[in-house]
Design an enzyme around this catalytic site. Sequence first.
Site, PDB file in Angstrom:
ATOM      1  N   LYS A  65      25.307  13.825  77.060  1.00 46.09           N
ATOM      2  CA  LYS A  65      24.045  13.082  77.020  1.00 46.09           C
ATOM      3  C   LYS A  65      23.847  12.526  75.609  1.00 46.09           C
ATOM      4  O   LYS A  65      23.860  13.279  74.626  1.00 46.09           O
ATOM      5  CB  LYS A  65      22.916  14.042  77.387  1.00 46.09           C
ATOM      6  CG  LYS A  65      21.764  13.413  78.102  1.00 46.09           C
ATOM      7  CD  LYS A  65      20.879  14.507  78.672  1.00 46.09           C
ATOM      8  CE  LYS A  65      19.590  13.920  79.162  1.00 46.09           C
ATOM      9  NZ  LYS A  65      18.598  14.967  79.421  1.00 46.09           N
TER      10      LYS A  65
HETATM   11  C1  E4P Z   1      16.169  14.640  81.666  1.00 44.55           C
HETATM   12  O1  E4P Z   1      17.266  14.244  81.534  1.00 44.55           O
HETATM   13  C2  E4P Z   1      15.092  14.393  80.697  1.00 44.55           C
HETATM   14  O2  E4P Z   1      15.432  14.906  79.458  1.00 44.55           O
HETATM   15  C3  E4P Z   1      13.808  14.973  81.220  1.00 44.55           C
HETATM   16  O3  E4P Z   1      13.650  14.562  82.563  1.00 44.55           O
HETATM   17  C4  E4P Z   1      12.595  14.619  80.399  1.00 44.55           C
HETATM   18  O4  E4P Z   1      11.439  15.065  81.061  1.00 44.55           O
HETATM   19  P1  E4P Z   1      10.007  15.196  80.353  1.00 44.55           P
HETATM   20  O5  E4P Z   1       9.519  13.830  80.015  1.00 44.55           O
HETATM   21  O6  E4P Z   1       9.138  15.863  81.382  1.00 44.55           O
HETATM   22  O7  E4P Z   1      10.215  16.043  79.118  1.00 44.55           O
END
Ligand code: E4P
Length: 214
Positions: free
Chosen positions: A83
């Site tokens: 990522k």
């Molecule tokens: C996933 O890949 C993201 O990091 C995550 O969905 C972010 O979610 P949030 O905005 O609730 O922290």
Amino acid sequence: MKFFIDTADLKEIRDAAAMGVIDGVTTNPSLVAKSGRKYLDVVREICEIVDGPISAEVLSVDYDGMMAEALDWAKVHKNVVVKLPLTLDGLRATKACASQGIKTNVTLCFSANQALLAAKAGATYISPFVGRLDDISENGMDLIGDIVTIYQNYDFRTQVLVASVRHPIHVSQAALLGADVCTIPYKVIEQLAKHPLTDSGLAKFVEDARKIPR
Ligand code: E4P
């Protein structure tokens, strides 16, 4: 649409996997920090629970640091997806990973142009954050529709991974818009299964079952 679970909590991952609804897992530094454990240890255990794409995020913000971490993550397990943040250095790292056959999930996407750049750089997944856009009075799901259309217009193979999901309507809208993946917190997965008519209907069946002669 594939379902990923958005958590670093191993119990949540085991429970969701046992339900048979999970195709993969996404993590981020904030989720792993909550676990109080080392990122590498958490990802290794997740790989033993779920046989699907597992997103593990780099912690560096510069190209060289990101690439060093990406190469390390890629060695951990065949299912690890690196990522990377949607920055100029992150796009460069995305391109370099693609050239080396390393799968990537480009995160922190908040605009169609950012998604276009990630696709051109060869991202495997793009993660637009719908909940965080809703939080600032924009419509996160409008962005999903735009990205799906743009990727279809030009046959980009990058998969649209709907992230920052906060409630069941995000999930059904993502499916209606043709998103490839939705990454969902455990609490929302539970909410997807709930319906008051299911609960009242089951209560009536249980009550009537007692009246059936045995
Ligand atoms: C996933 O890949 C993201 O990091 C995550 O969905 C972010 O979610 P949030 O905005 O609730 O922290």
